[in-house]
Design an enzyme around this catalytic site. Structure first.
Site, PDB file in Angstrom:
ATOM      1  N   HIS A   1       4.873 123.121  -9.350  1.00  0.00           N
ATOM      2  CA  HIS A   1       3.653 123.469  -8.592  1.00  0.00           C
ATOM      3  C   HIS A   1       4.014 124.383  -7.406  1.00  0.00           C
ATOM      4  O   HIS A   1       3.336 125.383  -7.141  1.00  0.00           O
ATOM      5  CB  HIS A   1       2.983 122.190  -8.099  1.00  0.00           C
TER       6      HIS A   1
ATOM      7  N   ASN B   1      33.934 125.889 -25.047  1.00  0.00           N
ATOM      8  CA  ASN B   1      35.075 125.745 -25.946  1.00  0.00           C
ATOM      9  C   ASN B   1      35.203 124.316 -26.445  1.00  0.00           C
ATOM     10  O   ASN B   1      35.492 124.071 -27.614  1.00  0.00           O
ATOM     11  CB  ASN B   1      36.375 126.129 -25.208  1.00  0.00           C
TER      12      ASN B   1
ATOM     13  N   GLU C   1       2.884 123.482 -15.400  1.00  0.00           N
ATOM     14  CA  GLU C   1       2.332 122.468 -14.499  1.00  0.00           C
ATOM     15  C   GLU C   1       1.268 121.638 -15.222  1.00  0.00           C
ATOM     16  O   GLU C   1       1.225 120.409 -15.077  1.00  0.00           O
ATOM     17  CB  GLU C   1       1.721 123.163 -13.276  1.00  0.00           C
TER      18      GLU C   1
END
Length: 660
Positions: free
Chosen positions: A47, A385, A69
């Site tokens: 918001h 990795n 929102e």
């Protein structure tokens, strides 16, 4: 870039980082009942981002935040159930918002088109419609009471009942003179016992000059236990017995509480400038100290000498205080980095369809903000990795007698002036034999050369070196282990690898806490002086030629039963070919990578400020930079880790010759 745009980008980045952390919390807890505080905090962050982006005129970010929102509002009101699918969707949209903010850093002022993303959110919300399960409150709670509850309060009431909690109504009457403090105290007490659902003012049975409140709350504790702590009339609205009937599948909510740090944002460049000024003052301090000593030699104990000496000592003490205070401001907990890595691990575990558990330790360990940002890319590459190369698929792990989900451990701790960061996985480990074959194939190693596993595994830091034939989307993103090593070297750090076939790999990064003014040992080799950072040194020795032994073509010294390789810096830097009968050895490096660096003379400790050698000397190995000492004398600072690497590899590859 304008300062207004810089301010927006900084604020938006913080909000998105906080949002990512909160989604992670929700992901970890939603199966046992999401913490409403996390959901509400996430809603508030998005918001705020919406309002902020609208204020600064970034309509695309504002529109996308608004759509998210609305979705989050549905979640906090119980209209949308949280699931893995919802969490993934939220993560993806946070990534999109990050990209939109990142585009602003490239001075792209054109309007950002987010229509496609908005459509995706709408389709996603529609797909979730009607999937929620609700509880009928009629008959459980007095209807007149239900009428005054907001939609959110009604949702929290249902959730508390479904979680098997008693629902209570605390009736409190306070004096008008101090009701705010008393109400706050009561609220705090109720929250320590459960969840406060609603606070409503009431005029029923309230005497003059007083004000009354009805506080509805849910708790797992029976009324008898609450009497001692909640010192007001408490009515039971829903007993736990009824709640259990209403919610046969009781959930035990585990409240997740993570401390939120209160910080003041300061542009890191401003702190850099202050540190640079302190660095320059350090040189001045050194000059004042030197002048004080020269005056003492010339004029002995005169009042002038005593005065200058006193000023030099005061300057040194105050400068140290100032330096420590600025460094404290620059420090950030490494948990911020771990939190970002956790999001990366979640994302790539989904992409590779590998189940991965994450454990983090030492998040409170502090590190310089600049170094924290520099080390994030190497750490990200290491976890990629670990996911792509290290941890096996669930089927393969099961076949090897391991649990189906892999584990990645991120651990940080402080050791002296260094921070140690460990990235550990329980995957298949590095195939050392394949590394050796690849090194021979690339001409990096003679096929008859003898190397132990510790030395062989370091070949993966060579540019372009990979034992994996197929580059995947996860690990093959343009950064190799050589880049990891280079980035670490640039900040005075280094990496060590410990791997065991079938058991996993542990990469340990040793990095300095700060890059500010450091202490160094000044040494002489031939006719040149060098600085060696004290953080790399464990001790110094006096050695004679007769103490040196030859093992596998290498010069070594028996240091309390440990064979310490001796590196002749004079030969490495082509300064001298002489083999002195008696010399100093500076023992540098850590663990299995300790070397004795042969030097001719030691000049003691000195505070130095390392300056870059500039682009002209890019690629020059063995030096971390330059520093000014004494009477404007400029000397080179030795990169201990790089020097040891070169020394080891050259000896092995070229049959013991220092061929630099």
């Amino acid at each position: 870039m304008s300062s207004a745009k810089e301010e927006f980008i900084a604020e938006a980045s913080d909000l998105l980082e906080e949002s990512g952390r909160l989604i992670l919390e929700i992901q970890d807890t939603f199966q046992t009942g999401p913490n409403p505080d996390s959901v509400n905090a996430l809603f508030r962050s998005i918001h705020t981002l919406k309002g902020l982006s609208g204020l600064f005129g970034h309509q695309g970010i504002s529109d996308l935040s608004h759509a998210l929102e609305s979705l989050l509002d549905g979640i906090r009101l119980g209209k949308v159930d949280i699931s893995d699918e919802v969490v993934r969707f939220l993560f993806n949209n946070i990534d999109i918002l990050r990209l939109l903010v990142e585009e602003l850093t490239k001075d792209k002022d054109k309007e950002q088109d987010v229509s496609g993303h908005l459509k995706n959110i709408e389709v996603f919300r529609n797909s979730l419609a009607g999937k929620t399960t609700g509880l009928e409150l009629k008959g459980l709670i007095d209807e007149s009471m239900l009428m005054v509850l907001t939609e959110y309060e009604e949702h929290r009431l249902k959730t508390n009942i479904q979680e098997g909690k008693w629902i209570y109504l605390a009736k409190a009457v306070f004096s008008l003179s101090d009701f705010d403090e008393a109400l706050e105290e009561l609220t705090k007490t109720i929250k320590s016992k459960g969840e406060l659902i609603s606070t409503l003012p009431t005029s029923s049975n309230v005497p003059p000059d007083s004000i009354g409140f009805n506080l509805m709350f849910g708790s797992l504790e029976p009324a008898e236990k609450l009497k001692d702590t909640i010192r007001c009339e408490v009515d039971t609205l829903v007993s736990q017995k009824i709640a259990e009937v209403a919610a046969p599948q009781q959930k035990s909510q585990e409240t997740t509480l993570k401390s939120t740090t209160t910080t003041v944002r300061v542009d890191i460049e401003k702190l850099d400038r202050i540190l640079n000024t302190i660095g320059e003052l350090t040189l001045v301090k050194g000059a004042v100290k030197r002048i004080s000593e020269e005056l003492a030699e010339s004029y002995r104990h005169s009042p002038l000498v005593a005065d200058v000496n006193k000023i030099a000592q005061t300057l040194e003490r105050k400068l140290a205080e100032l330096q420590n205070q600025v460094l404290e401001i620059r420090m950030v907990p490494i948990g911020q980095i771990f939190s970002r890595l956790a999001q990366v691990i979640r994302k790539y575990s989904r992409e590779t369809e590998k189940r991965i558990e994450l454990a983090m330790y030492g998040e409170d360990t502090e590190i310089d903000k600049y170094i924290a940002e520099e080390v994030i890319d190497p750490l990200m590459h290491l976890v990629r990795n670990a996911i792509d190369h290290g941890i096996e698929s669930a089927e393969e792990r099961k076949k090897n007698g391991k649990k189906e989900s892999g584990t990645i451990i991120l651990k940080a701790s402080q050791r002296g002036n260094h921070v140690i960061i460990e990235v550990k996985d329980d995957g298949g480990g590095i195939n050392i034999q394949r590394v050796k074959e690849k090194a021979i194939e690339k001409g990096l190693l003679d096929k008859n050369a003898e190397m132990d596993e510790k030395e062989l595994v370091n070949f993966i830091f060579t540019p372009g070196f990979s034992t994996k034939e197929v580059v995947s989307e996860v690990s093959g993103r343009g950064v190799g282990m050589d880049v990891v090593k280079e980035k670490l070297a640039a900040i005075g750090g280094f990496a060590e690898i410990d791997t065991e076939k079938g058991r996993g790999t542990e990469v340990t990064l040793t990095i300095p806490i700060t890059l500010a003014i450091i202490k160094a040992l000044i040494v002489r080799v031939g006719t040149m002086k060098f600085a060696i950072p004290l953080t790399s040194i464990s001790e110094t020795l006096i050695i004679t030629r007769g103490d040196i032994q030859a093992v596998d073509g290498k010069d070594v010294y028996n240091l309390r039963g440990e064979m310490l390789p001796i590196t002749n810096i004079g030969r490495v830097f082509a300064l001298t070919d002489e083999e002195p009968e008696r010399f100093f050895a500076v023992v540098a490096g850590t663990g299995n990578r300790r070397h004795g660096l042969m030097v001719d003379e030691l000049f003691g400790q000195h505070e130095i400020v390392i300056k870059s050698l500039g682009e002209y000397f890019t690629g020059l190995r063995g030096f971390a930079g330059a520093a000014e000492i004494g009477k404007h004398e400029v000397i080179l600072v030795i990169d201990v880790d790089g020097l040891i690497d070169d020394s080891v590899v050259k000896q092995k590859v070229k049959g013991g010759l220092y061929d630099l």
